[in-house]
Design an enzyme around this catalytic site. Structure first.
Site, short mmCIF file in Angstrom:
data_model
loop_
_atom_site.label_atom_id
_atom_site.label_comp_id
_atom_site.label_asym_id
_atom_site.label_seq_id
_atom_site.Cartn_x
_atom_site.Cartn_y
_atom_site.Cartn_z
N GLY A 1 0.85 -1.31 0.07
CA GLY A 1 -0.08 -0.01 0.02
C GLY A 1 0.78 1.20 0.08
N GLU B 1 4.22 -6.68 1.36
CA GLU B 1 3.68 -6.96 -0.09
C GLU B 1 3.49 -5.77 -0.81
OE1 GLU B 1 -0.38 -8.20 1.33
OE2 GLU B 1 0.40 -10.23 2.07
N PRO B 2 4.61 -5.12 -1.21
CA PRO B 2 4.48 -3.81 -1.99
C PRO B 2 4.29 -4.30 -3.50
CG PRO B 2 6.85 -4.50 -1.73
CD PRO B 2 6.04 -5.51 -0.81
N GLY B 3 3.30 -3.39 -4.03
CA GLY B 3 3.14 -3.65 -5.36
C GLY B 3 3.35 -2.34 -6.21
N ARG B 4 2.67 -1.26 -6.04
CA ARG B 4 2.71 -0.01 -6.72
C ARG B 4 4.01 0.60 -6.22
NH1 ARG B 4 -1.62 3.15 -7.38
NH2 ARG B 4 -2.85 2.05 -6.03
N TYR C 1 -11.01 5.92 -11.17
CA TYR C 1 -10.53 6.70 -9.81
C TYR C 1 -10.36 8.17 -9.93
CZ TYR C 1 -8.62 1.86 -8.99
OH TYR C 1 -8.35 0.61 -8.82
N CYS D 1 -15.87 5.55 -27.16
CA CYS D 1 -17.28 6.10 -27.18
C CYS D 1 -18.06 6.11 -25.51
CB CYS D 1 -18.34 5.50 -27.98
SG CYS D 1 -17.57 5.36 -29.84
N GLU D 2 -17.30 6.97 -24.82
CA GLU D 2 -17.76 7.22 -23.42
C GLU D 2 -17.06 8.48 -23.01
OE1 GLU D 2 -19.05 5.03 -21.00
OE2 GLU D 2 -18.88 3.11 -22.11
N TYR E 1 -1.10 -1.01 -11.83
CA TYR E 1 -2.69 -0.97 -12.04
C TYR E 1 -2.98 -0.29 -13.33
CZ TYR E 1 -2.27 -2.54 -7.40
OH TYR E 1 -1.75 -2.83 -6.20
C1 LIG Z 1 -3.14 -5.00 -3.62
C2 LIG Z 1 -2.67 -5.58 -2.47
C3 LIG Z 1 -1.36 -5.35 -2.07
C4 LIG Z 1 -0.48 -4.30 -2.92
O1 LIG Z 1 -0.84 -3.11 -2.83
P1 LIG Z 1 -0.17 -1.95 -3.23
O2 LIG Z 1 -0.79 -0.71 -3.10
O3 LIG Z 1 -0.05 -2.05 -4.63
O4 LIG Z 1 1.23 -1.90 -2.65
C5 LIG Z 1 -0.55 -5.86 -1.24
N1 LIG Z 1 -1.50 -7.02 -0.47
C6 LIG Z 1 -2.55 -7.19 -0.75
C7 LIG Z 1 -3.51 -8.18 0.25
C8 LIG Z 1 -3.35 -6.44 -1.47
O5 LIG Z 1 -4.52 -6.97 -1.92
#
Ligand SMILES: *Cc1c(COP(=O)(O)O)cnc(C)c1O
Length: 458
Positions: free
Chosen positions: A241, A282-285, A325, A353-354, A382
């Site tokens: 997050g 759990e980093p994604g973004r 968003y 077309c939106e 994302y």
């Molecule tokens: C989406 C998600 C993440 C990653 O979130 P980011 O905002 O991309 O870091 C980590 N853990 C869980 C359980 C998620 O659903």
């Protein structure tokens, strides 16, 4: 930090030393471009910020699940956070060791549980008592034990966009902290289940550190309490997050993201000091967001009475975040505008077309003309993963650049693939063999007509 991943050289924007105008010539537009150097930098700096902690970094695949991206992180030692069997398979295909995979998500099916058990993953992050019961059954039936972290809902407001907050009491994620405590204190053990940890994930794109601190403090207090009550927990999963910077120029973006990440890491170090637990992140973004661009070409410039529209060849099907968003992506010309160029406010829109197919309203940009190239920055997370073929627009390609080299890591979808996934039922397939048959709707009806006319019941 100096951002050398995306920079203007000789008047043109480059990604990892590759000129984007050349890439556009070769690949066509729109396309996603990820800098492998930026990906590696992002992972290494996060790992360095956590140095000294017993941490496993499980990259959250849902942010960007291209095999080349996952493999880049896997080669650097990353694990994976997956939320579906598809993501589990992607992680394994890219070589992520299964003992570094965590399986999250509120709606795991029995089949997905079996896939995770057979793979031998690190842990299932369980989000409800009903899920726990099913997992217990499934694991018992297979004569095995599922390693579990209970995902706790700490009831904090992450202060991010409503649609991506996940840790409030009214959110569908996790088990209320109170209920989790009561349950775990009494149940202690369950067939087919090994309670190993607690997990939390309160939302995405968090830019404020306070909600994190509150959530982590609650989680850690619960961890101590449950251990004292005799539960053999040994892992704390702090989720992901961490917010990135979407604004400012490309240099400032990387610097601001880095600063946020450092603030987060310092807070974590303080909170887990002396905690007897392995940690999962759990980093994604954070790892991919700033590392990607969407490159697009201007199709038309159109003036109305009140505003100027710049119509580009990328659309909401390629990058839905602004429509979904109201997300902001910086828009930059590939060809640098001469110093001192006056900016003019324009609406940057796609061809779908939106009305919501609008990337930016009244955005100050240098004068643009048909054929000019633009990039949407910070489109590594994302973005492609949410692309669709709406309006029957083929999915865009993804390109990885690195130290002056590039590789197409996902081809542009071709029309045959797109249309070829449809199937005609046999009562229509005549028409398919004769696509030029003008009368096919009527013929199809004749073919489909049941022997006995169906009477309406009313
Ligand atoms: C989406 C998600 C993440 C990653 O979130 P980011 O905002 O991309 O870091 C980590 N853990 C869980 C359980 C998620 O659903």
């Amino acid at each position: 930090m100096d951002n050398t991943f995306f920079a203007y050289r000789d008047g043109g924007l480059h990604a990892s030393e590759v000129a984007l105008d050349r890439l556009a010539e070769e690949i066509g537009t729109p396309f996603y471009c990820y800098s492998g150097d930026a990906l590696e930098h992002g992972y290494r700096s996060f790992a360095a910020a956590l140095a000294g902690l017993p941490a496993t970094i499980c990259y959250a695949l849902k942010a960007n699940s291209n095999q080349a991206v996952i493999k880049t992180f896997a080669d650097l030692g990353a694990g994976a956070d997956v939320v579906s069997e598809g993501e589990l398979r992607r992680a394994m295909a890219a070589g992520v060791p299964t003992e570094k995979i965590v399986f999250a998500g509120v709606g795991k099916t029995a089949a997905e549980m079996i896939a995770g058990l057979d793979a031998g993953i690190l842990q299932f992050n369980v989000e409800s008592l009903a899920e726990l019961e099913l997992l217990s059954q499934v694991a018992s039936q297979r004569g095995t034990t599922a390693p579990v972290a209970v995902r706790v809902n700490p009831d904090v407001d992450a202060g991010t966009l409503d649609k991506i907050t996940t840790g409030r009491a009214d959110s569908k994620f996790g088990i209320d902290a109170g209920a989790a405590r009561d349950y775990l204190r009494t149940v202690k053990s369950m067939p087919g289940i090994r309670f190993e940890g607690l997990a939390v994930h309160i939302g995405s794109q968090l830019t404020d550190i306070a909600p994190y601190r509150t959530a982590f403090q609650r989680l850690i207090a619960l961890y101590h309490e449950l251990r004292a009550a005799g539960l053999p927990l040994r892992r704390v999963d702090l989720g992901g997050g961490i917010g990135i910077s979407y604004k400012h120029d490309l240099q400032a973006q990387f610097a601001e993201t880095e600063e946020r990440m450092q603030t987060y890491a310092a807070m974590v170090h303080g909170l887990v000091d002396g905690l007897d637990a392995d940690l999962v992140f759990e980093p994604g973004r954070l790892l991919v967001g700033n590392a990607g661009l969407l490159v697009t070409r201007v199709l038309y410039v159109k003036d109305s009475d009140t505003r100027r529209f710049v119509i580009v060849d990328a659309a909401m099907n390629d990058l839905i975040r602004p429509s979904l968003y109201d997300a902001w992506h910086e828009i930059l010309p590939v060809k640098a505008a001469p110093e001192g160029t006056a900016l003019q406010p324009v609406d940057v829109v796609g061809p779908v077309c939106e009305s919501t197919d609008t990337f930016a309203k009244q955005r100050p940009l240098p004068p643009l003309a048909k054929g000019d190239l633009l990039v949407f920055s910070s489109a590594g997370a994302y973005s492609f993963v949410m692309a669709s073929t709406y309006n029957s627009r083929p999915l865009p390609p993804e390109v990885l650049v690195r130290g002056g080299r590039f590789a197409v890591v996902r081809e542009r979808m071709n029309y045959d693939t797109m249309i070829g996934q449809d199937r005609l039922p046999d009562w229509l397939s005549d028409g398919a063999a004769q696509p030029t048959d003008q009368a096919s709707p009527a013929r199809a009806l004749r073919h489909a007509a049941p022997a006995q006319p169906i009477r309406s019941a009313g």
